[in-house]
Design an enzyme around this catalytic site. Structure first.
Site, short mmCIF file in Angstrom:
data_model
loop_
_atom_site.label_atom_id
_atom_site.label_comp_id
_atom_site.label_asym_id
_atom_site.label_seq_id
_atom_site.Cartn_x
_atom_site.Cartn_y
_atom_site.Cartn_z
N HIS A 1 -8.25 1.87 0.75
CA HIS A 1 -7.38 1.09 -0.12
C HIS A 1 -7.35 -0.38 0.30
CE1 HIS A 1 -3.19 -0.27 -1.42
NE2 HIS A 1 -3.80 0.02 -2.56
N SER A 2 -7.47 -1.27 -0.68
CA SER A 2 -7.25 -2.70 -0.47
C SER A 2 -8.14 -3.24 0.66
CB SER A 2 -5.76 -2.94 -0.17
OG SER A 2 -5.42 -4.30 -0.23
N LEU A 3 -7.55 -3.90 1.65
CA LEU A 3 -8.32 -4.47 2.75
C LEU A 3 -9.08 -3.41 3.51
CD1 LEU A 3 -8.99 -7.02 4.45
CD2 LEU A 3 -6.97 -6.46 5.84
N SER B 1 -10.92 -1.15 2.37
CA SER B 1 -12.27 -0.99 1.81
C SER B 1 -13.20 -2.06 2.35
CB SER B 1 -12.21 -1.05 0.28
OG SER B 1 -11.77 -2.33 -0.15
#
Length: 624
Positions: A365-367, A369
């Site tokens: 999720h988000s950062l 990834s």
């Protein structure tokens, strides 16, 4: 930042009592003589409960294991000797491995804790007596002892199974509850205050008094409704999925555990609703990379002004993670923390389950990834690596790489000049067999992947993820032009048309090499097509669609089922953190993990589905 006060109600669960393996209900039949005996292990059912959730029953196999270990330690000597060697999931004198090998029960502490990751803990309970709806009764073991003592020496009492309204065999108090025996099968529990009032009523007339007393109490049932069966157990894990969090976990380092549990529940519901009976089993492991990082030792907190203190503290605990990762000092520390945790979880799982044959995927999720991508591809912008320094790597290969609400493409776009000044090894030829970029239309942090690979895809819509339960072949979805109405009045001019020639060449070089990484030049025909496409020499294809340059589609967009908008900041905050509780996401990912299962789903199953009213619940959440 992964916090949200809005709760989405989970769809109504399908009743799934897998204990019905030629079992008969344990209810006694009125009007017949009942032979007295202590409860057998299969008549007892163990439960667990975390946070404020209701009690959840262990599978039959787990319940039997726990009960055998319980009796071996706390039962009589004769009983214990007969249980030796019955089951082999005991790892200690008071501990039992449960829930598919991922948790451990401690009978002394009366806790069920996670084995592979810290921080997940649940209370356990031995269910002997139950309320009418088979919720375990809190004083069940005390009631059982009194019950055994009452009937073991006088079997004549057992012959009467109907209350004649003339006598109470026994009454006893435990805590704030009062328990009354009218017969072998007529046992009632009352709140202490209620019992005192109804006892006065009984003094007026025995018959009516008994009637009123029963109506004010709760009837108790001895033993669970179906027997625990050793065949009721989870299959071996066939797909291991690591869930990696983004920013904001300094505030709550258990958030990823809660998110994983929430997503696991969604997948469980999906499996019970549409894929019950499959032998495939996916398990989801939370991965916490933030709590292992020390970073600046509190220096940022010391330099934080006191003005707007609350807002600054939130930013320090969330958005600051992006700055830490961009730092040449702490970026490497974050990569090491995540890689070490992934390798640890994988190694410990293999060690405990050496005979399991499984694939591995990542949901980031988000950062998270971005960090995952950098570890797998070997991106190291932080240091000048010496010849003898080791490169960070994972001890396994990925089947799927799911990115949720991901800004990865922005990071890649900003790095493109740096990437291609280096050797091609800085951008390896593979990442995973399949890459999926999943995002909500109003998630402000999420960006598309496909226009990086083939620039013309900026004119075409991402693939829409269907509502859960609908059978859909995403590989057959054609390209659809973005309509001006889809942009809600935004500027539709392609900004790349105003770029200089040098910038255009740099972008095309980036697209070509990123395409190579995605194995889009695996044969000469594709390679020719890509070259022609980039040189604008390829004739227009049917329906004016771009060259089929992508090996598979990368961008997948969710339904806007909560009515969000770009001007609603609460909506944007929620959509960035809503993936874990979204049943469309759960169905999509589960069917990507096991694509063969979707062939068993019929569209007719959708006729009785119950989809939560996300829009109504979101509006209610805003009001509260």
């Amino acid at each position: 930042m992964e916090t949200s006060s809005i709760q989405i109600e989970e769809p109504e669960l399908v009743f799934d009592d897998r204990q019905n393996y030629n079992n008969t209900p344990n209810n006694q039949v009125n009007g017949t003589a009942i032979t007295f005996e202590p409860l057998k292990p299969e008549k007892v059912r163990w439960f667990y409960k975390s946070d404020s959730k209701r009690w959840t029953k262990f599978d039959g196999f787990d319940s039997l294991n726990i009960e055998y270990r319980y009796r071996a330690n706390f039962g009589n000597e004769e009983e214990a000797s007969s249980l030796n060697g019955s089951y082999n999931y005991f790892v200690g004198l008071y501990t039992v491995v449960v829930r598919g090998g991922l948790y451990e029960v401690d009978l002394l502490k009366k806790k069920c804790t996670s084995i592979f990751w810290p921080g997940e803990e649940a209370d356990i309970f031995r269910g002997v007596w139950f309320y009418d709806g088979y919720e375990p009764y809190e004083y069940g073991e005390e009631v059982e002892r009194e019950h055994l003592n009452l009937f073991k020496d006088d079997t004549r009492k057992i012959e009467t199974t109907e209350d004649n309204g003339k006598s109470v065999l026994k009454d006893v108090t435990f805590g704030d509850m009062h328990i009354v025996w009218y017969s072998f099968t007529e046992v009632y529990s009352f709140k202490q205050k209620t019992f005192i009032n109804t006892k006065l009523m009984r003094s007026v007339t025995k018959k009516l008094g008994t009637y009123f007393q029963k109506s004010a109490g709760y009837k108790l049932i001895r033993s669970y409704k179906t027997d625990a069966n050793e065949k009721d157990k989870l299959n071996d894990i066939t797909h291991l999925v690591f869930l990696i969090h983004g920013i904001g976990h300094k505030i709550d380092n258990k958030k990823i555990i809660k998110n994983t549990s929430q997503f696991r529940d969604c997948v469980k519901w999906i499996k019970q609703k549409y894929f019950l009976g499959t032998e495939q089993r996916a398990e989801f492991f939370p991965v916490d990379w933030r709590s292992q990082c020390s970073f600046d030792g509190g220096l940022v907190e010391q330099i934080t002004p006191l003005n707007l203190k609350n807002i600054r503290q939130i930013l320090n605990s969330s958005a600051m993670d992006i700055m830490y990762y961009s730092s040449p000092v702490y970026g490497r520390e974050i990569q090491n923390s995540l890689a070490n945790e992934l390798n640890r979880l994988h190694s410990e799982f293999v060690e405990r389950h050496p005979h399991h044959h499984f694939k591995v995927s990542i949901m980031a999720h988000s950062l998270g990834s971005v960090i995952s991508y950098d570890i797998i591809t070997g991106w190291e912008p932080f240091i000048k690596r010496a010849d003898n320094s080791s490169r960070i790597h994972l001890n396994f290969e990925l089947e799927n790489f799911f990115c949720l609400g991901s800004p990865l493409s922005v990071f890649l776009a900003l790095r493109q000049n740096q990437i291609f000044k280096e050797d091609l090894d800085m951008f390896p030829m593979w990442l995973a067999k399949k890459v999926y970029n999943i995002y909500h239309p109003t998630d402000p942090v999420a960006y598309r992947f496909e226009p990086l690979v083939a620039r013309d895809y900026c004119r075409y819509k991402p693939i829409g993820i269907q509502a859960y339960g609908i059978k859909w072949d995403y590989s057959e979805v054609g390209l659809e032009l973005i309509d001006s109405n889809d942009l809600s009045g935004e500027d539709t001019t392609n900004p790349t048309e105003s770029k200089t020639l040098d910038t255009k060449k740099e972008n095309e070089t980036f697209s070509r090499k990123l395409s190579t990484w995605l194995n889009m030049s695996s044969n000469n025909e594709n390679k020719t097509n890509i070259n022609q496409f980039e040189n604008n020499t390829l004739p227009p294809s049917k329906n004016s669609t771009p060259v089929e340059a992508l090996n598979h589609r990368l961008d997948y967009i969710l339904r806007d089922s909560i009515g969000g908008s770009a001007s609603n900041y609460l909506s944007m905050l929620y959509t960035h953190t809503s993936y874990w509780s979204n049943y469309d996401v759960a169905y999509f990912i589960y069917t990507r993990l096991f694509p063969e299962l979707e062939k068993t789903v019929e569209d007719s199953l959708r006729s009785d589905k119950k989809i939560p009213n996300y829009n109504l619940q979101f509006e209610q959440g805003k009001k509260t």
